[in-house]
Design a protein around this motif. Structure first.
Motif, PDB file in Angstrom:
ATOM      1  N   PRO A  42     -40.449 -35.253  60.557  1.00 57.58           N
ATOM      2  CA  PRO A  42     -41.381 -34.329  59.914  1.00 57.58           C
ATOM      3  C   PRO A  42     -42.785 -34.932  59.860  1.00 57.58           C
ATOM      4  CG  PRO A  42     -40.024 -35.408  58.268  1.00 57.58           C
ATOM      5  CD  PRO A  42     -39.508 -35.851  59.615  1.00 57.58           C
ATOM      6  N   PHE A  43     -43.779 -34.085  60.006  1.00 59.21           N
ATOM      7  CA  PHE A  43     -45.160 -34.557  59.966  1.00 59.21           C
ATOM      8  C   PHE A  43     -46.045 -33.493  59.343  1.00 59.21           C
ATOM      9  CE2 PHE A  43     -45.089 -31.973  63.712  1.00 59.21           C
ATOM     10  CZ  PHE A  43     -46.355 -31.438  63.818  1.00 59.21           C
ATOM     11  N   ILE A  44     -47.222 -33.929  58.959  1.00 62.93           N
ATOM     12  CA  ILE A  44     -48.271 -32.990  58.562  1.00 62.93           C
ATOM     13  C   ILE A  44     -49.486 -33.315  59.407  1.00 62.93           C
ATOM     14  CG2 ILE A  44     -47.419 -32.706  56.202  1.00 62.93           C
ATOM     15  CD1 ILE A  44     -49.738 -34.507  55.293  1.00 62.93           C
ATOM     16  N   LYS A  45     -50.295 -32.317  59.634  1.00 61.94           N
ATOM     17  CA  LYS A  45     -51.493 -32.516  60.424  1.00 61.94           C
ATOM     18  C   LYS A  45     -52.690 -32.471  59.485  1.00 61.94           C
ATOM     19  CE  LYS A  45     -53.577 -31.129  64.722  1.00 61.94           C
ATOM     20  NZ  LYS A  45     -53.603 -30.199  65.823  1.00 61.94           N
ATOM     21  N   VAL A  46     -53.487 -33.524  59.539  1.00 63.98           N
ATOM     22  CA  VAL A  46     -54.711 -33.609  58.746  1.00 63.98           C
ATOM     23  C   VAL A  46     -55.841 -33.799  59.739  1.00 63.98           C
ATOM     24  CG1 VAL A  46     -55.953 -34.865  56.960  1.00 63.98           C
ATOM     25  CG2 VAL A  46     -53.464 -34.636  56.812  1.00 63.98           C
ATOM     26  N   GLY A  47     -56.600 -32.749  59.958  1.00 62.88           N
ATOM     27  CA  GLY A  47     -57.618 -32.793  61.003  1.00 62.88           C
ATOM     28  C   GLY A  47     -56.943 -32.952  62.345  1.00 62.88           C
ATOM     29  N   ARG A  48     -57.319 -33.972  63.080  1.00 61.35           N
ATOM     30  CA  ARG A  48     -56.701 -34.248  64.376  1.00 61.35           C
ATOM     31  C   ARG A  48     -55.495 -35.176  64.272  1.00 61.35           C
ATOM     32  NH1 ARG A  48     -61.641 -35.287  68.582  1.00 61.35           N
ATOM     33  NH2 ARG A  48     -62.541 -33.210  68.415  1.00 61.35           N
ATOM     34  N   ARG A  49     -55.330 -35.794  63.114  1.00 62.19           N
ATOM     35  CA  ARG A  49     -54.277 -36.802  62.953  1.00 62.19           C
ATOM     36  C   ARG A  49     -52.966 -36.172  62.531  1.00 62.19           C
ATOM     37  NH1 ARG A  49     -55.974 -42.208  63.412  1.00 62.19           N
ATOM     38  NH2 ARG A  49     -54.102 -42.708  62.279  1.00 62.19           N
ATOM     39  N   ARG A  50     -51.890 -36.735  63.047  1.00 61.85           N
ATOM     40  CA  ARG A  50     -50.555 -36.372  62.595  1.00 61.85           C
ATOM     41  C   ARG A  50     -50.027 -37.528  61.754  1.00 61.85           C
ATOM     42  NH1 ARG A  50     -50.983 -33.502  67.240  1.00 61.85           N
ATOM     43  NH2 ARG A  50     -49.935 -31.501  67.310  1.00 61.85           N
ATOM     44  N   LEU A  51     -49.584 -37.208  60.550  1.00 55.92           N
ATOM     45  CA  LEU A  51     -49.058 -38.212  59.643  1.00 55.92           C
ATOM     46  C   LEU A  51     -47.568 -37.952  59.443  1.00 55.92           C
ATOM     47  CD1 LEU A  51     -51.886 -38.128  56.950  1.00 55.92           C
ATOM     48  CD2 LEU A  51     -51.625 -39.756  58.828  1.00 55.92           C
ATOM     49  N   VAL A  52     -46.772 -38.996  59.513  1.00 54.68           N
ATOM     50  CA  VAL A  52     -45.336 -38.867  59.300  1.00 54.68           C
ATOM     51  C   VAL A  52     -45.118 -38.556  57.822  1.00 54.68           C
ATOM     52  CG1 VAL A  52     -43.101 -40.029  59.409  1.00 54.68           C
ATOM     53  CG2 VAL A  52     -44.832 -40.487  61.161  1.00 54.68           C
ATOM     54  N   ASN A  53     -44.376 -37.483  57.561  1.00 55.17           N
ATOM     55  CA  ASN A  53     -44.092 -37.067  56.189  1.00 55.17           C
ATOM     56  C   ASN A  53     -42.881 -37.852  55.695  1.00 55.17           C
ATOM     57  OD1 ASN A  53     -43.470 -35.736  53.823  1.00 55.17           O
ATOM     58  ND2 ASN A  53     -43.990 -33.723  54.629  1.00 55.17           N
ATOM     59  N   VAL A  54     -43.144 -39.011  55.133  1.00 50.97           N
ATOM     60  CA  VAL A  54     -42.089 -39.919  54.685  1.00 50.97           C
ATOM     61  C   VAL A  54     -41.321 -39.311  53.517  1.00 50.97           C
ATOM     62  CG1 VAL A  54     -41.609 -42.229  53.797  1.00 50.97           C
ATOM     63  CG2 VAL A  54     -43.390 -41.901  55.504  1.00 50.97           C
ATOM     64  N   ALA A  55     -41.994 -38.585  52.642  1.00 51.78           N
ATOM     65  CA  ALA A  55     -41.329 -37.968  51.487  1.00 51.78           C
ATOM     66  C   ALA A  55     -40.280 -36.962  51.958  1.00 51.78           C
ATOM     67  CB  ALA A  55     -42.357 -37.296  50.588  1.00 51.78           C
ATOM     68  N   LEU A  56     -40.628 -36.111  52.908  1.00 49.33           N
ATOM     69  CA  LEU A  56     -39.676 -35.127  53.420  1.00 49.33           C
ATOM     70  C   LEU A  56     -38.562 -35.805  54.203  1.00 49.33           C
ATOM     71  CD1 LEU A  56     -38.773 -32.241  53.746  1.00 49.33           C
ATOM     72  CD2 LEU A  56     -40.356 -32.017  55.675  1.00 49.33           C
ATOM     73  N   LEU A  57     -38.894 -36.810  54.982  1.00 47.13           N
ATOM     74  CA  LEU A  57     -37.882 -37.546  55.736  1.00 47.13           C
ATOM     75  C   LEU A  57     -36.870 -38.196  54.785  1.00 47.13           C
ATOM     76  CD1 LEU A  57     -36.799 -38.650  58.409  1.00 47.13           C
ATOM     77  CD2 LEU A  57     -38.416 -40.539  58.190  1.00 47.13           C
ATOM     78  N   THR A  58     -37.360 -38.786  53.698  1.00 47.38           N
ATOM     79  CA  THR A  58     -36.479 -39.398  52.701  1.00 47.38           C
ATOM     80  C   THR A  58     -35.571 -38.348  52.062  1.00 47.38           C
ATOM     81  OG1 THR A  58     -38.110 -41.103  52.255  1.00 47.38           O
ATOM     82  CG2 THR A  58     -36.420 -40.761  50.577  1.00 47.38           C
ATOM     83  N   ALA A  59     -36.139 -37.204  51.695  1.00 47.96           N
ATOM     84  CA  ALA A  59     -35.345 -36.133  51.081  1.00 47.96           C
ATOM     85  C   ALA A  59     -34.281 -35.625  52.045  1.00 47.96           C
ATOM     86  CB  ALA A  59     -36.258 -34.986  50.640  1.00 47.96           C
ATOM     87  N   GLU A  60     -34.643 -35.454  53.319  1.00 49.07           N
ATOM     88  CA  GLU A  60     -33.675 -34.994  54.318  1.00 49.07           C
ATOM     89  C   GLU A  60     -32.550 -36.004  54.477  1.00 49.07           C
ATOM     90  OE1 GLU A  60     -35.910 -34.253  57.872  1.00 49.07           O
ATOM     91  OE2 GLU A  60     -36.665 -32.324  57.143  1.00 49.07           O
ATOM     92  N   CYS A  61     -32.883 -37.274  54.480  1.00 53.13           N
ATOM     93  CA  CYS A  61     -31.861 -38.318  54.613  1.00 53.13           C
ATOM     94  C   CYS A  61     -30.934 -38.335  53.408  1.00 53.13           C
ATOM     95  CB  CYS A  61     -32.515 -39.685  54.794  1.00 53.13           C
ATOM     96  SG  CYS A  61     -33.335 -39.889  56.368  1.00 53.13           S
ATOM     97  N   MET A  62     -31.485 -38.186  52.223  1.00 52.13           N
ATOM     98  CA  MET A  62     -30.665 -38.218  51.018  1.00 52.13           C
ATOM     99  C   MET A  62     -29.757 -36.998  50.922  1.00 52.13           C
ATOM    100  SD  MET A  62     -31.405 -41.037  49.542  1.00 52.13           S
ATOM    101  CE  MET A  62     -30.918 -40.934  47.857  1.00 52.13           C
ATOM    102  N   ASN A  63     -30.174 -35.868  51.476  1.00 50.33           N
ATOM    103  CA  ASN A  63     -29.394 -34.630  51.413  1.00 50.33           C
ATOM    104  C   ASN A  63     -28.469 -34.464  52.609  1.00 50.33           C
ATOM    105  OD1 ASN A  63     -30.487 -33.781  48.953  1.00 50.33           O
ATOM    106  ND2 ASN A  63     -32.270 -32.923  49.978  1.00 50.33           N
ATOM    107  N   ALA A  64     -28.485 -35.390  53.524  1.00 47.84           N
ATOM    108  CA  ALA A  64     -27.638 -35.283  54.716  1.00 47.84           C
ATOM    109  C   ALA A  64     -26.173 -35.324  54.312  1.00 47.84           C
ATOM    110  CB  ALA A  64     -27.950 -36.413  55.700  1.00 47.84           C
ATOM    111  N   GLU A  65     -25.361 -34.568  55.022  1.00 49.19           N
ATOM    112  CA  GLU A  65     -23.932 -34.472  54.715  1.00 49.19           C
ATOM    113  C   GLU A  65     -23.216 -35.799  54.857  1.00 49.19           C
ATOM    114  OE1 GLU A  65     -21.704 -31.396  54.981  1.00 49.19           O
ATOM    115  OE2 GLU A  65     -23.329 -29.998  54.606  1.00 49.19           O
ATOM    116  N   ASP A  66     -23.648 -36.626  55.797  1.00 55.80           N
ATOM    117  CA  ASP A  66     -22.943 -37.874  56.038  1.00 55.80           C
ATOM    118  C   ASP A  66     -23.453 -39.027  55.180  1.00 55.80           C
ATOM    119  OD1 ASP A  66     -25.356 -37.970  57.346  1.00 55.80           O
ATOM    120  OD2 ASP A  66     -24.585 -38.888  59.159  1.00 55.80           O
TER     121      ASP A  66
END
Length: 68
Positions: A42-66
């Motif tokens: 997951p990422f967000i775009k700020v101007g021309r830069r793409r930033l990795v959305n660590v908060a969303l990645l962490t939430a997705e990992c914690m909610n993963a079935e496995d």
């Protein structure tokens, strides 16, 4: 007393640059950009830069079935 050379990241960092995420994960910046383009990171775009959305990645990992 030994000092650690491991990268330190505050737990509350919600987004970070591809370059910084690369340093911390051990993957190349090109690999991370590819994973973003494929929709695997997951990422967000700020101007021309793409930033990795660590908060969303962490939430997705914690909610993963496995997650145990």
């Amino acid at each position: 007393m030994e000092t650690s050379n491991a990268p330190q990241v505050p737990a509350s960092v919600p987004v970070m640059t591809v370059e910084r995420f690369s340093e911390l994960s051990g993957l190349t910046a090109d690999t991370i950009r590819g994973q973003i383009q494929q929709g695997n990171l997951p990422f967000i775009k700020v101007g021309r830069r793409r930033l990795v959305n660590v908060a969303l990645l962490t939430a997705e990992c914690m909610n993963a079935e496995d997650w145990s």
